[in-house]
Scaffold this active site. Sequence first.
Site, PDB file in Angstrom:
ATOM      1  N   TYR A 182       0.806  -1.232   0.000  1.00  9.84           N
ATOM      2  CA  TYR A 182       0.000   0.000   0.000  1.00  9.84           C
ATOM      3  C   TYR A 182       0.837   1.280   0.000  1.00  9.84           C
ATOM      4  O   TYR A 182       0.760   2.071  -0.933  1.00  9.84           O
ATOM      5  CB  TYR A 182      -0.961  -0.002   1.199  1.00  9.84           C
ATOM      6  CG  TYR A 182      -1.861  -1.216   1.209  1.00  9.84           C
ATOM      7  CD1 TYR A 182      -2.854  -1.362   0.246  1.00  9.84           C
ATOM      8  CD2 TYR A 182      -1.710  -2.237   2.143  1.00  9.84           C
ATOM      9  CE1 TYR A 182      -3.674  -2.483   0.213  1.00  9.84           C
ATOM     10  CE2 TYR A 182      -2.521  -3.364   2.126  1.00  9.84           C
ATOM     11  CZ  TYR A 182      -3.498  -3.476   1.160  1.00  9.84           C
ATOM     12  OH  TYR A 182      -4.295  -4.584   1.124  1.00  9.84           O
ATOM     13  N   PRO A 195     -11.138  -0.277  -2.127  1.00  9.74           N
ATOM     14  CA  PRO A 195     -12.367  -0.972  -2.513  1.00  9.74           C
ATOM     15  C   PRO A 195     -13.608  -0.129  -2.201  1.00  9.74           C
ATOM     16  O   PRO A 195     -13.586   0.733  -1.321  1.00  9.74           O
ATOM     17  CB  PRO A 195     -12.358  -2.233  -1.648  1.00  9.74           C
ATOM     18  CG  PRO A 195     -10.965  -2.360  -1.118  1.00  9.74           C
ATOM     19  CD  PRO A 195     -10.466  -0.944  -1.005  1.00  9.74           C
ATOM     20  N   HIS A 208      -7.452   1.311   1.663  1.00 11.63           N
ATOM     21  CA  HIS A 208      -7.167  -0.083   1.999  1.00 11.63           C
ATOM     22  C   HIS A 208      -6.011  -0.294   2.981  1.00 11.63           C
ATOM     23  O   HIS A 208      -5.934  -1.344   3.633  1.00 11.63           O
ATOM     24  CB  HIS A 208      -6.861  -0.821   0.686  1.00 11.63           C
ATOM     25  CG  HIS A 208      -7.223  -2.259   0.672  1.00 11.63           C
ATOM     26  ND1 HIS A 208      -7.258  -3.039   1.797  1.00 11.63           N
ATOM     27  CD2 HIS A 208      -7.561  -3.086  -0.348  1.00 11.63           C
ATOM     28  CE1 HIS A 208      -7.599  -4.267   1.458  1.00 11.63           C
ATOM     29  NE2 HIS A 208      -7.796  -4.322   0.169  1.00 11.63           N
TER      30      HIS A 208
HETATM   31  N1  COA Z   1     -19.930 -29.366   1.892  1.00 11.61           N
HETATM   32  C1  COA Z   1     -20.923 -28.621   2.429  1.00 11.61           C
HETATM   33  N2  COA Z   1     -20.729 -27.372   2.930  1.00 11.61           N
HETATM   34  C2  COA Z   1     -19.489 -26.851   2.866  1.00 11.61           C
HETATM   35  C3  COA Z   1     -18.417 -27.574   2.307  1.00 11.61           C
HETATM   36  C4  COA Z   1     -18.678 -28.890   1.815  1.00 11.61           C
HETATM   37  N3  COA Z   1     -17.715 -29.650   1.282  1.00 11.61           N
HETATM   38  N4  COA Z   1     -17.308 -26.812   2.397  1.00 11.61           N
HETATM   39  C5  COA Z   1     -17.672 -25.652   2.982  1.00 11.61           C
HETATM   40  N5  COA Z   1     -18.985 -25.683   3.269  1.00 11.61           N
HETATM   41  C6  COA Z   1     -19.766 -24.645   3.946  1.00 11.61           C
HETATM   42  C7  COA Z   1     -19.029 -24.061   5.139  1.00 11.61           C
HETATM   43  O1  COA Z   1     -19.276 -24.837   6.294  1.00 11.61           O
HETATM   44  C8  COA Z   1     -19.629 -22.677   5.247  1.00 11.61           C
HETATM   45  O2  COA Z   1     -20.905 -22.803   5.851  1.00 11.61           O
HETATM   46  P1  COA Z   1     -21.741 -21.530   6.429  1.00 11.61           P
HETATM   47  O3  COA Z   1     -22.322 -20.801   5.256  1.00 11.61           O
HETATM   48  O4  COA Z   1     -22.793 -22.165   7.248  1.00 11.61           O
HETATM   49  O5  COA Z   1     -20.765 -20.709   7.201  1.00 11.61           O
HETATM   50  C9  COA Z   1     -19.859 -22.299   3.800  1.00 11.61           C
HETATM   51  O6  COA Z   1     -19.928 -23.523   3.073  1.00 11.61           O
HETATM   52  C10 COA Z   1     -18.783 -21.421   3.215  1.00 11.61           C
HETATM   53  O7  COA Z   1     -17.522 -22.075   3.207  1.00 11.61           O
HETATM   54  P2  COA Z   1     -16.484 -21.907   1.989  1.00 11.61           P
HETATM   55  O8  COA Z   1     -17.220 -21.515   0.779  1.00 11.61           O
HETATM   56  O9  COA Z   1     -15.624 -23.105   1.926  1.00 11.61           O
HETATM   57  O10 COA Z   1     -15.592 -20.672   2.291  1.00 11.61           O
HETATM   58  P3  COA Z   1     -15.279 -19.887   3.568  1.00 11.61           P
HETATM   59  O11 COA Z   1     -16.521 -19.217   4.015  1.00 11.61           O
HETATM   60  O12 COA Z   1     -14.551 -20.774   4.502  1.00 11.61           O
HETATM   61  O13 COA Z   1     -14.298 -18.734   3.014  1.00 11.61           O
HETATM   62  C11 COA Z   1     -12.248 -17.713   2.435  1.00 11.61           C
HETATM   63  C12 COA Z   1     -13.076 -18.993   2.389  1.00 11.61           C
HETATM   64  C13 COA Z   1     -10.952 -17.952   1.710  1.00 11.61           C
HETATM   65  C14 COA Z   1     -13.002 -16.594   1.730  1.00 11.61           C
HETATM   66  C15 COA Z   1     -11.999 -17.332   3.945  1.00 11.61           C
HETATM   67  O14 COA Z   1     -11.261 -18.324   4.553  1.00 11.61           O
HETATM   68  C16 COA Z   1     -11.207 -16.064   4.111  1.00 11.61           C
HETATM   69  O15 COA Z   1      -9.993 -16.095   4.244  1.00 11.61           O
HETATM   70  N6  COA Z   1     -11.884 -14.897   4.127  1.00 11.61           N
HETATM   71  C17 COA Z   1     -11.244 -13.591   4.239  1.00 11.61           C
HETATM   72  C18 COA Z   1     -11.029 -13.025   2.859  1.00 11.61           C
HETATM   73  C19 COA Z   1     -10.440 -11.640   2.894  1.00 11.61           C
HETATM   74  O16 COA Z   1      -9.719 -11.255   3.787  1.00 11.61           O
HETATM   75  N7  COA Z   1     -10.758 -10.861   1.882  1.00 11.61           N
HETATM   76  C20 COA Z   1     -10.247  -9.544   1.772  1.00 11.61           C
HETATM   77  C21 COA Z   1     -11.215  -8.686   1.038  1.00 11.61           C
HETATM   78  S1  COA Z   1     -10.504  -7.085   0.759  1.00 11.61           S
END
Ligand code: COA
Length: 625
Positions: free
Chosen positions: A108, A121, A344
Amino acid sequence: MCGISLRPGLVKPCRLVKPMSVTILPERSSHHQDNLPKLPVPPLRQTFERYLLMLEPLLSEEEMDHTRKLVKEFLIPEGVGDRLQRSLERRASNKENWLTEWWMQSAYLDSRMPVAVYSSPGVVLPRMTFQDRQGQMRFAAKLISGVLDFKQMIDNETLPIEYLGGKPLCMDQYYQILSSCRIPGPKRDTVVNHAIGKVAPTHITVVHNFQFFVLDVYNSDGSPLTVDQIYMQLEKIWNSSLQSNKEPIGILTSQHRNTWGKAYNNLIKDKTNKESVRAIQKSIFTVCLDAPMPQMSEQRYQSRVAAQMLHGGGSRWNSGNRWFDKTLQFIVGEDGTCGLVYEHAPAEGPPIVFLVDYLVEYMMEVVRAPMIPLPMPPKLRFNITPEVKKDIESAKQNMNIMSHDLDVNVVYFADYGRNVPKAHKMSPDAFIQMALQLAYFRMYQMCCSTYESASLRMFALGRTDTIRSCSNESLKFVQAMEDLAKPNTEKVSLLDKACQAHVEYTRMAIHGQAIDRHLLGLKLQAIEELTSMPEIFMDTAYAVAEHPNLSTSQAGAKTDCVMCFGPLVPDGYGVCYNPMADHINIAITAFNSCEETHAANFGRAMKKALRDMRSLLEETAKAKQ
Ligand code: COA
C-alpha cells in the site's frame, strides 16, 4: 461468511449477532489479542516445492526446467536461501508479526498509483428510495448514528470476537478504521490514527457540493448526538452548501501519489488550508452527500453505482466530493445511491463488511430522542492559490481519464447461491473460484495467475496471504469442460478434485503456510542484506506468478451488497463476490484501455460457467439414480 463467524465476546448485548444458543462471555478484546499466536515463517523447502507446483499450469516445460534449476541453486544447503530464511526467522522472533509492517508498506504505502480505482475498494449497498431530500438526510443521520454506536464497541473494547475454522481472530483492524487517514509522502505514504492520540476526535466530516464541514457528533457530556440532532445539522450543512461552483479540492487526493504529495505540500503551505486538511484527517470518518448521477437502465444501475463508489464518476460528477485518503467514507446520494469507499492500507474487507451488516441492522430501528439545539457546523475554508487551482485542474483531467478507463460490471447471479455447491458437498468458495477459472479459460483458451485473498487473522496483527486458485487440478477440470468427448462423470470427478485442492490451499493459507508472503519476505530480506537480488526473483516465472490477471476476493456479508475493486494488472480483472444463500453478487472490473479484457463479457462467461457447472452436477446425479 468469509468463513468468519462471530461469538459474542461482549459485556453488553449486541444487535449484531442473531440470537444464538451460546453463553455471552465477558471477554475483552485486549485479553484476547494478547493470546493470539504469532505468524509463522513457513519451512523454506515446503514453500519452493509449492511454488513449483503453482507454476506448472502457467509455464511451458522449458520454462519450468529453467525455474527448477534456479530453485535448486537457491536451496543449496547453507546457501542464500537458508541464510535469508534464518534472517526471516530472527525477524519473526523479534516482532509481533514479521510480515504486517512490510506488507502495509509494499502493498500500500510504497505504491505510487492513485488510491482511487487502483487500491481502495468500494461497497455497493441496496438502492434506497428517498421520497425527498429530507429522506436522504434522515438516512445519512441514521447511518452516522449507527457508526457511532459501533464505535462505542471499539472504544469499550467490547467488539464480538470473530472466529475462523474454530479459531479466534485478531481484531486489531477494527481499531484502525476510524479516526485514521493516509497522508501522501514523497516516496512512501503514512497512515495516522488519531484514535490513539491524547485527545480522541469527536467530529466527522461531511462533504456536499465539494464543500467540507466539521460536524461534532458528541454532546458536551460525551453522549453521541441523536439521529434527530444529526439530521438537523445535516440540513444546515446542506442549506449552506447549495452553491455548486466551488473548487473540488478533494479531487487532489485522487492523483498519482507523487503528484498528490507535491500538491499536498503546496496546499498546506497556507495556514487555513493546513487546518482544514487536518480537520478532515482527524475526523472519525467522512460522509459524502452526493449529487444525483446520470440515470441508467435498471440492468446497468449496480455497475454505475460500483463505479461511483470507486471513483465518484469523474470531475463533472462526484469525484470532487471525496477525500480519497480518508480511511472510511460513506456515500449517500440524492438519487438513493448508497455505499462506501475505504482506503485499503489500514484494513481488509471483512471488518468493513462486518460494520456494514451492523449498520443495516441498526438502521432498521427507529431511534427518537428530545431535541437540543446545536450551533451551525463550521465549513472548512480553503484558499485556492493559482498553484492549487492548477493542481486541481490537473487532478480533474487525470480523474476523467481514470474514470473513463475503468470498466465495471456488477452481476446479480440469481440462479443459485451457496446452497447449490453445499448440497453437492462442495465448498461454495472453491466452487465459485473454479467457475472463475472456467470463465477465464473459455475466454482466453489458457489459464492465468490467480490471486484470492485469504485471511491471516488467526495470527496477531495478521492481514492476508494468497490462495493460488489456478492449479494443476483446476486446469484439468477446465480442459475437461471444453472437451466434448469427456464423460460428465469424469468432469464431475475433476471438479471435485479441483475444489478439494482449492480447499486444501485455503486451509494452508489461513494457517500461515501459503507461499506468497513468504516469498515476499525472502525478497525483502534479500533487499535488506544482500548486494544483489537472488535470481529466482529475477526469473520470468516469478514475474508471471506476480502478474495476477485474476485478482479475486470473497467479501461475504449478510447484507445484499457487493464489494468491488480495480484490477491488479493492466490486462487483468478484479473480481469480488458475495455468495448469499440463494444468489451471488459479483463485481467485475477491467480497464477499457486493454483491448483483451471486457468486464461484461467476463460477467457473461462467469454466469455461463456457474450454470454449466450446476447442470453438470445435476445431470450426473440424475444419471446415477
Ligand atoms: N460441503 C458442504 N458445505 C461446505 C463444504 C462442503 N464440502 N465446504 C464448505 N462448506 C460450507 C461451510 O461450512 C460454510 O458454511 P456456512 O455458510 O454455514 O458458514 C460455507 O460452506 C462457506 O464455506 P467456503 O465456501 O468453503 O468458504 P469460507 O466461508 O470458509 O471462506 C475464504 C473462504 C478464503 C473466503 C476465507 O477463509 C477467508 O480467508 N476470508 C477472508 C477473505 C479476505 O480477507 N478478503 C479480503 C477482502 S478485501
